[in-house]
Design a protein around this motif. Structure first.
Motif, PDB file in Angstrom:
ATOM      1  N   LEU A  83     -29.773 -40.235   1.986  1.00 51.77           N
ATOM      2  CA  LEU A  83     -29.707 -38.929   1.326  1.00 51.77           C
ATOM      3  C   LEU A  83     -31.079 -38.457   0.872  1.00 51.77           C
ATOM      4  N   THR A  84     -31.871 -39.312   0.234  1.00 52.30           N
ATOM      5  CA  THR A  84     -33.164 -38.850  -0.281  1.00 52.30           C
ATOM      6  C   THR A  84     -34.107 -38.447   0.852  1.00 52.30           C
ATOM      7  N   LEU A  85     -34.127 -39.200   1.938  1.00 57.52           N
ATOM      8  CA  LEU A  85     -34.988 -38.825   3.054  1.00 57.52           C
ATOM      9  C   LEU A  85     -34.519 -37.521   3.688  1.00 57.52           C
ATOM     10  N   PHE A  86     -33.235 -37.385   3.906  1.00 59.30           N
ATOM     11  CA  PHE A  86     -32.749 -36.190   4.575  1.00 59.30           C
ATOM     12  C   PHE A  86     -32.812 -34.957   3.681  1.00 59.30           C
ATOM     13  N   ILE A  87     -32.789 -35.123   2.366  1.00 53.92           N
ATOM     14  CA  ILE A  87     -33.080 -34.000   1.471  1.00 53.92           C
ATOM     15  C   ILE A  87     -34.513 -33.535   1.710  1.00 53.92           C
ATOM     16  N   ALA A  88     -35.448 -34.493   1.771  1.00 61.08           N
ATOM     17  CA  ALA A  88     -36.855 -34.146   2.024  1.00 61.08           C
ATOM     18  C   ALA A  88     -37.016 -33.445   3.374  1.00 61.08           C
ATOM     19  N   LEU A  89     -36.236 -33.847   4.356  1.00 60.88           N
ATOM     20  CA  LEU A  89     -36.336 -33.259   5.683  1.00 60.88           C
ATOM     21  C   LEU A  89     -35.717 -31.868   5.768  1.00 60.88           C
ATOM     22  N   PHE A  90     -34.552 -31.668   5.141  1.00 62.04           N
ATOM     23  CA  PHE A  90     -33.766 -30.484   5.453  1.00 62.04           C
ATOM     24  C   PHE A  90     -33.376 -29.580   4.292  1.00 62.04           C
ATOM     25  N   GLU A  91     -33.630 -29.956   3.060  1.00 60.17           N
ATOM     26  CA  GLU A  91     -33.235 -29.101   1.933  1.00 60.17           C
ATOM     27  C   GLU A  91     -33.861 -27.716   2.058  1.00 60.17           C
ATOM     28  N   ARG A  92     -35.080 -27.640   2.553  1.00 59.14           N
ATOM     29  CA  ARG A  92     -35.799 -26.355   2.686  1.00 59.14           C
ATOM     30  C   ARG A  92     -35.105 -25.390   3.650  1.00 59.14           C
ATOM     31  N   ASP A  93     -34.218 -25.895   4.489  1.00 61.54           N
ATOM     32  CA  ASP A  93     -33.532 -25.050   5.464  1.00 61.54           C
ATOM     33  C   ASP A  93     -32.302 -24.347   4.885  1.00 61.54           C
ATOM     34  N   TYR A  94     -31.964 -24.632   3.631  1.00 60.35           N
ATOM     35  CA  TYR A  94     -30.775 -24.059   2.996  1.00 60.35           C
ATOM     36  C   TYR A  94     -31.204 -23.116   1.881  1.00 60.35           C
ATOM     37  N   SER A  95     -30.546 -21.973   1.776  1.00 59.78           N
ATOM     38  CA  SER A  95     -30.899 -20.999   0.747  1.00 59.78           C
ATOM     39  C   SER A  95     -30.156 -21.240  -0.566  1.00 59.78           C
TER      40      SER A  95
END
Length: 120
Positions: A83-95
């Motif tokens: 979860l922490t890695l994928f937040i770093a990868l993809f959180e920016r893609d969600y508004s």
């Protein structure tokens, strides 16, 4: 299968912002490079200390190379590291706030206790 190696990958990539970006942009290349150069390095020991036997299975390599966090969870990768890695990868893609975390939960909602074993 090595849950230790999966978790080591997730942990070490997540701790380096440059590696996070590299993994986001070129996941397959990053996995190949990391497995060849870093997989056998021993954590918290001086440079040059290494083992020689660790490698990903084809299934692990493919899941890492395609950012398939559902498959990684099913393979026993630690859910907090994933979860922490994928937040770093993809959180920016969600508004919306917590957008990726909600997506992560939705994609894993088919699981109920007991979860896959995450011991290493």
């Amino acid at each position: 299968m090595s849950k230790y190696l999966l978790n080591k990958f997730l942990f070490t990539i997540d701790r380096d912002p440059e590696l996070v970006e590299r993994y986001r942009e070129d996941p397959r290349g990053t996995v190949t490079w990391w497995e060849a150069e870093r997989a056998n390095a021993i954590l918290n020991l001086p440079e040059g200390e290494a083992s020689s036997w660790l490698s990903f299975t084809d299934e692990e390599r493919e899941a890492l190379s395609t950012h398939d966090y559902v498959k990684l969870f099913e393979l026993g990768a630690h859910n907090f590291l994933t979860l922490t890695l994928f937040i770093a990868l993809f959180e920016r893609d969600y508004s919306e706030p917590l957008g990726f975390q909600l997506e992560y939960a939705r994609k894993l909602q088919h699981w109920s206790l007991p979860y896959p074993d995450i011991t290493t």
